[in-house]
Enzyme design. Structure first.
Site, PDB file in Angstrom:
ATOM      1  N   ASN A  46     -10.089  -0.781  -2.252  1.00  0.00           N
ATOM      2  CA  ASN A  46      -8.676  -0.560  -1.924  1.00  0.00           C
ATOM      3  C   ASN A  46      -7.826  -1.138  -3.058  1.00  0.00           C
ATOM      4  OD1 ASN A  46      -6.054  -0.834  -0.970  1.00  0.00           O
ATOM      5  ND2 ASN A  46      -6.664  -1.430   1.087  1.00  0.00           N
ATOM      6  N   HIS A  96      -3.835   6.984   1.244  1.00  0.00           N
ATOM      7  CA  HIS A  96      -4.084   5.691   0.601  1.00  0.00           C
ATOM      8  C   HIS A  96      -5.509   5.281   0.945  1.00  0.00           C
ATOM      9  CE1 HIS A  96      -4.289   1.531  -0.227  1.00  0.00           C
ATOM     10  NE2 HIS A  96      -4.159   1.154   1.028  1.00  0.00           N
ATOM     11  N   CYS A 149       0.822  -1.225   0.000  1.00  0.00           N
ATOM     12  CA  CYS A 149       0.000   0.000   0.000  1.00  0.00           C
ATOM     13  C   CYS A 149       0.850   1.266   0.000  1.00  0.00           C
ATOM     14  CB  CYS A 149      -0.929   0.019   1.205  1.00  0.00           C
ATOM     15  SG  CYS A 149      -2.015  -1.403   1.230  1.00  0.00           S
TER      16      CYS A 149
HETATM   17  O1  UT7 Z   1      -4.546  -1.178   2.634  1.00  0.00           O
HETATM   18  C1  UT7 Z   1      -4.054  -1.261   3.926  1.00  0.00           C
HETATM   19  C2  UT7 Z   1      -4.444  -2.509   4.538  1.00  0.00           C
HETATM   20  N1  UT7 Z   1      -5.805  -2.694   4.907  1.00  0.00           N
HETATM   21  C3  UT7 Z   1      -6.460  -1.910   5.761  1.00  0.00           C
HETATM   22  O2  UT7 Z   1      -6.045  -0.849   6.133  1.00  0.00           O
HETATM   23  C4  UT7 Z   1      -7.748  -2.444   6.319  1.00  0.00           C
HETATM   24  C5  UT7 Z   1      -7.794  -2.243   7.818  1.00  0.00           C
HETATM   25  N2  UT7 Z   1      -8.936  -2.860   8.468  1.00  0.00           N
HETATM   26  C6  UT7 Z   1     -10.226  -2.581   8.160  1.00  0.00           C
HETATM   27  O3  UT7 Z   1     -10.482  -1.807   7.268  1.00  0.00           O
HETATM   28  C7  UT7 Z   1     -11.322  -3.192   8.998  1.00  0.00           C
HETATM   29  O4  UT7 Z   1     -10.741  -3.839  10.103  1.00  0.00           O
HETATM   30  C8  UT7 Z   1     -12.228  -4.181   8.223  1.00  0.00           C
HETATM   31  C9  UT7 Z   1     -13.076  -3.429   7.214  1.00  0.00           C
HETATM   32  C10 UT7 Z   1     -11.402  -5.244   7.537  1.00  0.00           C
HETATM   33  C11 UT7 Z   1     -13.174  -4.865   9.205  1.00  0.00           C
HETATM   34  O5  UT7 Z   1     -13.935  -3.900   9.897  1.00  0.00           O
HETATM   35  P1  UT7 Z   1     -14.064  -3.954  11.486  1.00  0.00           P
HETATM   36  O6  UT7 Z   1     -14.987  -2.894  11.869  1.00  0.00           O
HETATM   37  O7  UT7 Z   1     -12.678  -3.924  12.057  1.00  0.00           O
HETATM   38  O8  UT7 Z   1     -14.764  -5.346  11.704  1.00  0.00           O
HETATM   39  P2  UT7 Z   1     -14.245  -6.622  12.509  1.00  0.00           P
HETATM   40  O9  UT7 Z   1     -13.096  -7.267  11.829  1.00  0.00           O
HETATM   41  O10 UT7 Z   1     -14.074  -6.234  13.931  1.00  0.00           O
HETATM   42  O11 UT7 Z   1     -15.487  -7.565  12.376  1.00  0.00           O
HETATM   43  C12 UT7 Z   1     -16.772  -7.215  12.923  1.00  0.00           C
HETATM   44  C13 UT7 Z   1     -17.750  -8.292  12.525  1.00  0.00           C
HETATM   45  C14 UT7 Z   1     -17.239  -9.690  12.794  1.00  0.00           C
HETATM   46  O12 UT7 Z   1     -18.330 -10.459  13.248  1.00  0.00           O
HETATM   47  P3  UT7 Z   1     -18.549 -10.743  14.814  1.00  0.00           P
HETATM   48  O13 UT7 Z   1     -17.306 -11.440  15.262  1.00  0.00           O
HETATM   49  O14 UT7 Z   1     -18.711  -9.386  15.437  1.00  0.00           O
HETATM   50  O15 UT7 Z   1     -19.773 -11.571  14.814  1.00  0.00           O
HETATM   51  C15 UT7 Z   1     -16.798 -10.186  11.443  1.00  0.00           C
HETATM   52  O16 UT7 Z   1     -16.871 -11.584  11.311  1.00  0.00           O
HETATM   53  O17 UT7 Z   1     -17.998  -8.227  11.114  1.00  0.00           O
HETATM   54  C16 UT7 Z   1     -17.812  -9.523  10.549  1.00  0.00           C
HETATM   55  N3  UT7 Z   1     -17.349  -9.353   9.167  1.00  0.00           N
HETATM   56  C17 UT7 Z   1     -18.192  -9.229   8.138  1.00  0.00           C
HETATM   57  N4  UT7 Z   1     -19.526  -9.223   8.060  1.00  0.00           N
HETATM   58  C18 UT7 Z   1     -20.086  -9.070   6.857  1.00  0.00           C
HETATM   59  C19 UT7 Z   1     -16.082  -9.299   8.707  1.00  0.00           C
HETATM   60  N5  UT7 Z   1     -16.089  -9.121   7.377  1.00  0.00           N
HETATM   61  C20 UT7 Z   1     -17.387  -9.079   6.994  1.00  0.00           C
HETATM   62  C21 UT7 Z   1     -18.031  -8.932   5.759  1.00  0.00           C
HETATM   63  N6  UT7 Z   1     -19.366  -8.916   5.737  1.00  0.00           N
HETATM   64  N7  UT7 Z   1     -17.337  -8.753   4.609  1.00  0.00           N
END
Ligand code: UT7
Length: 332
Positions: free
Chosen positions: A289, A259, A114
């Site tokens: 992204n 980014h 990235c």
């Molecule tokens: O390019 C540089 C590298 N990448 C980044 O900078 C990305 C950095 N991270 C993020 O953008 C976020 O952490 C994500 C978008 C990946 C995830 O968002 P979050 O608010 O941190 O969600 P989480 O990982 O804490 O997950 C919350 C819930 C989980 O369910 P439970 O455990 O609360 O029941 C996940 O299983 O959301 C669930 N979940 C989804 N639900 C529907 C994770 N991915 C998905 C999905 N659709 N695609």
């Protein structure tokens, strides 16, 4: 008399196929609402089989060459940033060189994910400042959709990433107040496993095995929350380092191009920096992204829309796999 490096041309290209959140809902347990709320993404582009990062880079390069008003034969060096090269080796720099038919200039590949565009920009800046090269083509392109697995288990990663390419032409100027004022590069390799594609790896013998496939170690993996927390700390730090180096304050910044990792990250970075959200360039809703390509795509769109004007102060910042993070301060 010293030289500064200016960006004299920009271009971007995305594959024509648009993938909506509703399309992804059909493939795995996710929802348009979740994706938009958690990431700000509505659509992204996915390349069809047969298209590689070099193809997107090539198309973006043609546009950048046209916008710089130069002939491709004037280019004297190529730098290519990607985490999704067409092949394990060689890199895409030489493929772009061959497609453009500009023999036999050097082509350097940069592997900083990235942060790849800013790392590559920093390298280009040093080549131009030293007088070694006069017209550098920098391409940054990704075809990530082929590496994604559209399953419930991998949905966190699968919904975020998109394919695309961006390119810039870099040339020297004798105006020391213009162009790239400074670049700032950082890394912390303690976090390799927080965002990586572990395999295929020559550490495995053999590199390709049924075990590697069955264990799905070839899928990109991300410790999303950990990446998020670090991104919103490190990007502001990199911006502050750049401003301090140039004796500037956040009020001097006309445009911040972060980014495009997640719109919530961009908004939190803006909030931490105390920069009005109107000054933050955000297009992740349409592209997802696109890793190394996200900044040059956003830059090209902003220039073509007339949003960035001569004399504006533009600050770029990125964070990603490695971890690596970076900033660049540019006077347009
Ligand atoms: O390019 C540089 C590298 N990448 C980044 O900078 C990305 C950095 N991270 C993020 O953008 C976020 O952490 C994500 C978008 C990946 C995830 O968002 P979050 O608010 O941190 O969600 P989480 O990982 O804490 O997950 C919350 C819930 C989980 O369910 P439970 O455990 O609360 O029941 C996940 O299983 O959301 C669930 N979940 C989804 N639900 C529907 C994770 N991915 C998905 C999905 N659709 N695609």
């Amino acid at each position: 008399m010293g030289y500064n490096t200016t960006i004299t041309g920009t271009g971007h290209f995305v594959p024509p196929r648009t993938v909506t959140n509703l399309d992804l809902e059909k493939l795995m347990d996710t929802s348009d609402e979740w994706i938009r709320q958690r990431s700000g993404i509505s659509t992204r582009h996915h390349a069809d089989p047969g298209t590689g990062a070099s193809d997107l880079a090539y198309e973006a390069a043609l546009k950048a060459i046209e916008s710089a008003g130069i002939d491709k034969t004037e280019i004297d060096f190529i730098i290519a940033a990607t985490l999704s090269p067409d092949h394990y080796f060689p890199g895409i720099g030489v493929i772009v060189q061959s497609k453009l038919g500009i023999k036999t200039i050097g082509a350097l590949d940069v592997r900083n994910q990235c942060s790849g565009f800013i790392y590559a920009l920093s390298a280009a800046d040093q080549y131009i400042r030293s007088g070694m090269y006069k017209k550098i083509l920098l391409v940054a392109a990704e075809v990530q959709s082929s590496n994604l697995e559209f399953t419930d288990e991998r949905r966190d990663v699968a919904v975020l990433f998109g394919d695309g390419g961006g390119a810039v032409i870099l040339e020297p100027t004798e105006d020391e107040g213009k162009g790239i004022l400074s670049t700032h590069l950082f890394s912390d390799g303690d976090h390799v496993q927080d965002l990586w594609m572990e395999a295929p790896s020559p550490k495995d013998k053999p590199t390709f095995s049924h075990e590697m496939i069955d264990s799905k170690r070839y899928c990109p993996r991300m410790n999303g929350r950990h990446v998020f927390v670090n991104a919103v700390e490190r990007m502001p730090e990199a911006v502050w380092a750049g401003l301090k180096h140039n004796g500037l304050s956040i009020e001097d910044v006309d445009h911040l191009i972060p980014h495009q990792a997640n719109d919530r990250i961009s908004l939190m970075v803006a909030n931490k920096l105390g920069i009005p959200v109107e000054k933050v360039i955000r297009n992740i809703d349409r592209f997802g992204n696109t890793t190394a390509a996200s900044i040059p795509i956003a830059l090209d769109e902003s220039l073509r829309e007339g949003r960035i004007k001569d004399g504006d102060l533009v600050v770029l910042t990125a964070f990603g796999s490695g971890f690596t993070w970076a900033s660049a301060v540019i006077r347009w």
